[in-house]
Design a protein around this motif. Structure first.
Motif, mmCIF file in Angstrom:
data_model
loop_
_atom_site.group_PDB
_atom_site.id
_atom_site.type_symbol
_atom_site.label_atom_id
_atom_site.label_comp_id
_atom_site.label_asym_id
_atom_site.label_seq_id
_atom_site.Cartn_x
_atom_site.Cartn_y
_atom_site.Cartn_z
ATOM 1 N N SER A 107 0.461 7.743 9.178
ATOM 2 C CA SER A 107 -0.679 7.653 8.405
ATOM 3 C C SER A 107 0.085 7.402 6.995
ATOM 4 O O SER A 107 -0.612 6.441 6.276
ATOM 5 C CB SER A 107 -1.593 8.845 8.046
ATOM 6 N N HIS A 108 0.904 8.206 7.147
ATOM 7 C CA HIS A 108 1.854 8.570 5.822
ATOM 8 C C HIS A 108 2.398 6.949 5.778
ATOM 9 O O HIS A 108 2.958 5.883 4.160
ATOM 10 C CB HIS A 108 3.038 8.905 5.852
ATOM 11 N N THR A 109 2.943 5.987 6.404
ATOM 12 C CA THR A 109 3.346 4.635 6.473
ATOM 13 C C THR A 109 2.748 3.760 6.631
ATOM 14 O O THR A 109 3.037 2.605 5.716
ATOM 15 C CB THR A 109 3.976 4.265 7.746
ATOM 16 N N LYS A 110 1.678 3.628 6.401
ATOM 17 C CA LYS A 110 0.397 2.865 6.015
ATOM 18 C C LYS A 110 -0.374 2.933 4.217
ATOM 19 O O LYS A 110 -1.338 2.465 3.891
ATOM 20 C CB LYS A 110 -1.331 3.371 7.273
ATOM 21 N N ILE A 111 -0.627 3.801 3.941
ATOM 22 C CA ILE A 111 -0.832 4.292 2.257
ATOM 23 C C ILE A 111 0.854 3.539 1.426
ATOM 24 O O ILE A 111 1.473 3.571 1.619
ATOM 25 C CB ILE A 111 -0.024 5.896 2.531
ATOM 26 N N ASN A 112 -0.043 2.668 1.202
ATOM 27 C CA ASN A 112 0.524 1.614 0.140
ATOM 28 C C ASN A 112 0.947 1.733 -0.759
ATOM 29 O O ASN A 112 1.561 0.999 -2.061
ATOM 30 C CB ASN A 112 0.564 0.385 1.067
ATOM 31 N N THR A 113 -0.432 2.517 -1.950
ATOM 32 C CA THR A 113 -0.524 2.588 -3.367
ATOM 33 C C THR A 113 -0.657 4.096 -3.258
ATOM 34 O O THR A 113 -1.811 4.641 -3.614
ATOM 35 C CB THR A 113 -1.439 1.719 -3.483
ATOM 36 N N ILE A 114 0.455 5.023 -3.435
ATOM 37 C CA ILE A 114 -0.115 6.459 -3.252
ATOM 38 C C ILE A 114 -0.618 7.357 -5.011
ATOM 39 O O ILE A 114 -1.378 7.559 -4.546
ATOM 40 C CB ILE A 114 1.306 7.027 -3.808
ATOM 41 N N GLU A 115 -0.472 6.171 -5.742
ATOM 42 C CA GLU A 115 -0.687 6.141 -7.448
ATOM 43 C C GLU A 115 -2.204 5.891 -7.412
ATOM 44 O O GLU A 115 -2.902 6.495 -8.218
ATOM 45 C CB GLU A 115 -0.348 5.978 -8.292
ATOM 46 N N ASN A 116 -3.418 5.846 -5.765
ATOM 47 C CA ASN A 116 -4.382 5.845 -6.446
ATOM 48 C C ASN A 116 -5.423 6.974 -5.528
ATOM 49 O O ASN A 116 -6.512 7.106 -5.582
ATOM 50 C CB ASN A 116 -5.188 4.162 -5.233
ATOM 51 N N ILE A 117 -4.424 7.185 -4.776
ATOM 52 C CA ILE A 117 -4.455 8.563 -4.522
ATOM 53 C C ILE A 117 -5.706 10.147 -5.203
ATOM 54 O O ILE A 117 -4.541 10.350 -5.557
ATOM 55 C CB ILE A 117 -4.537 9.089 -2.778
ATOM 56 N N ARG A 118 -6.186 10.423 -4.450
ATOM 57 C CA ARG A 118 -7.071 12.035 -5.383
ATOM 58 C C ARG A 118 -7.661 12.735 -4.507
ATOM 59 O O ARG A 118 -7.500 12.444 -3.507
ATOM 60 C CB ARG A 118 -7.782 11.297 -6.228
ATOM 61 N N ILE A 119 -7.097 13.898 -5.521
ATOM 62 C CA ILE A 119 -7.779 15.325 -4.245
ATOM 63 C C ILE A 119 -9.434 14.637 -3.768
ATOM 64 O O ILE A 119 -9.258 15.356 -2.227
ATOM 65 C CB ILE A 119 -7.704 16.291 -4.739
ATOM 66 N N GLY A 120 -10.161 14.222 -3.944
ATOM 67 C CA GLY A 120 -11.358 13.580 -4.259
ATOM 68 C C GLY A 120 -11.403 12.999 -3.052
ATOM 69 O O GLY A 120 -12.380 13.157 -2.149
ATOM 70 N N ASP A 121 -10.044 12.426 -2.864
ATOM 71 C CA ASP A 121 -10.543 11.155 -1.396
ATOM 72 C C ASP A 121 -9.979 12.570 -0.067
ATOM 73 O O ASP A 121 -10.741 11.786 1.067
ATOM 74 C CB ASP A 121 -8.823 10.096 -1.625
#
Length: 313
Positions: A87-101
């Motif tokens: 899944s880490h390879t599919k995350i293309n905008t790290i800056e958009n992830i939050r703890i709430g997600d």
């Protein structure tokens, strides 16, 4: 045994173009009648909490503090940690992830597994912050919440630490190893480090090099950047007043365990939060684990942790 489920796109579409997966482990069958304890790991941890390679094997297992004869343990990998999925390879905008997600995805998993008898939700460090946000989203789902060396509110000190780690990783060929070595000093404590190496033939620089090299051999740099980012955005979507309002309606018993020498999640912040929450509900408890080992004491001081946790289980 590691299990994997595909996460519905609605939870990940703002930071990943393709479908992501979540991995988890259970110590018993899904249809077990044992009460469930959910465990969430720290920054570089994973869902292997017990057994020969378990990072908490001294605490979780047969006839141990968290007894697998009495409880069915569900341990969840934080999305992006790279332990059992890509899944880490599919995350293309790290800056958009939050703890709430992460919290929403974990709650979705519990519902997907049809686990309703949740005796306790336990999280250490980053996992503790995720646990707080899971509770905030569903304040009556868990009988007990154990927060260990964690605070869900924004902390400028932690933001500074994660910024410097990110800077090292982006601007140096060996930045991954350097970031890990640098961070180790905040996971421990000056007195503990001095005692460990003062009368020891092993040199401090050898210890630091070992941790830098060992992490790079078992952990993907993008996964580390994702976990580091999550640590840096703690509290970006949750405020103290939110928790105060939620605790008024919650039936969950909250046990907050701070570490006296913690240089990452300072114990004062945890004590202040619990003091305010306790004004609203009596079943909010704070314990101080007294140790010279700093933040990582919950991975070292097993006997002390056992004395604190056992009465609530």
């Amino acid at each position: 045994m590691i299990h994997i489920k595909e996460i519905p796109n609605k939870f990940t579409q703002h930071f990943a173009e393709n479908a992501c997966e979540i991995s988890f482990q259970l110590t018993d069958a899904l249809n077990s009648t044992k009460p469930v304890i959910v465990i969430l790991h720290a920054l570089t941890g994973n869902s292997s909490v017990c057994g020969d390679n378990g990072w908490w094997k001294e605490i979780v297992g047969n006839k141990k503090t968290i007894d697998t004869n009495k409880f069915n343990i569900l341990s969840i990998d934080t999305l992006g940690n790279g332990y059992a999925t890509q899944s880490h390879t599919k995350i293309n905008t790290i800056e958009n992830i939050r703890i709430g997600d992460i919290a929403k995805i974990n709650l979705w998993l519990l519902e997907e597994l049809r686990l309703t008898n949740i005796h306790a939700l336990i999280g250490g460090s980053l996992g503790g912050v995720v646990a707080w946000e899971m509770w905030q989203l569903n304040p009556n789902y868990f009988d007990k919440l154990f927060s260990i060396a964690a605070c869900p509110l924004q902390d400028q000190w932690i933001k500074a630490i994660t910024f410097l780690q990110q800077n090292l990783m982006l601007n140096n060929k060996t930045g991954f190893e350097q970031a890990r070595m640098w961070s180790m000093l905040f996971y421990r404590n000056a007195l503990g480090i001095h005692k460990k190496f003062n009368n020891n033939n092993k040199q401090i620089h050898e210890w630091l090099l070992h941790h830098g090299q060992s992490l790079s051999s078992r952990f993907n740099i993008k996964s580390y950047m994702i976990m580091n980012h999550l640590l840096g955005v703690i509290g970006s979507q949750i405020k103290e007043e939110d928790l105060i309002n939620v605790v008024k309606e919650s039936t969950t018993e909250i046990i907050c365990i701070s570490i006296s020498s913690d240089w990452l999640f300072h114990p004062t912040h945890q004590k202040n939060l619990i003091k305010k929450l306790k004004k609203e509900k009596a079943n909010i408890i704070h314990h101080s684990l007294v140790s010279e080992h700093g933040h990582d004491a919950f991975l070292i001081e097993f006997k002390k942790l056992e004395k604190i946790i056992t009465p609530y289980l």
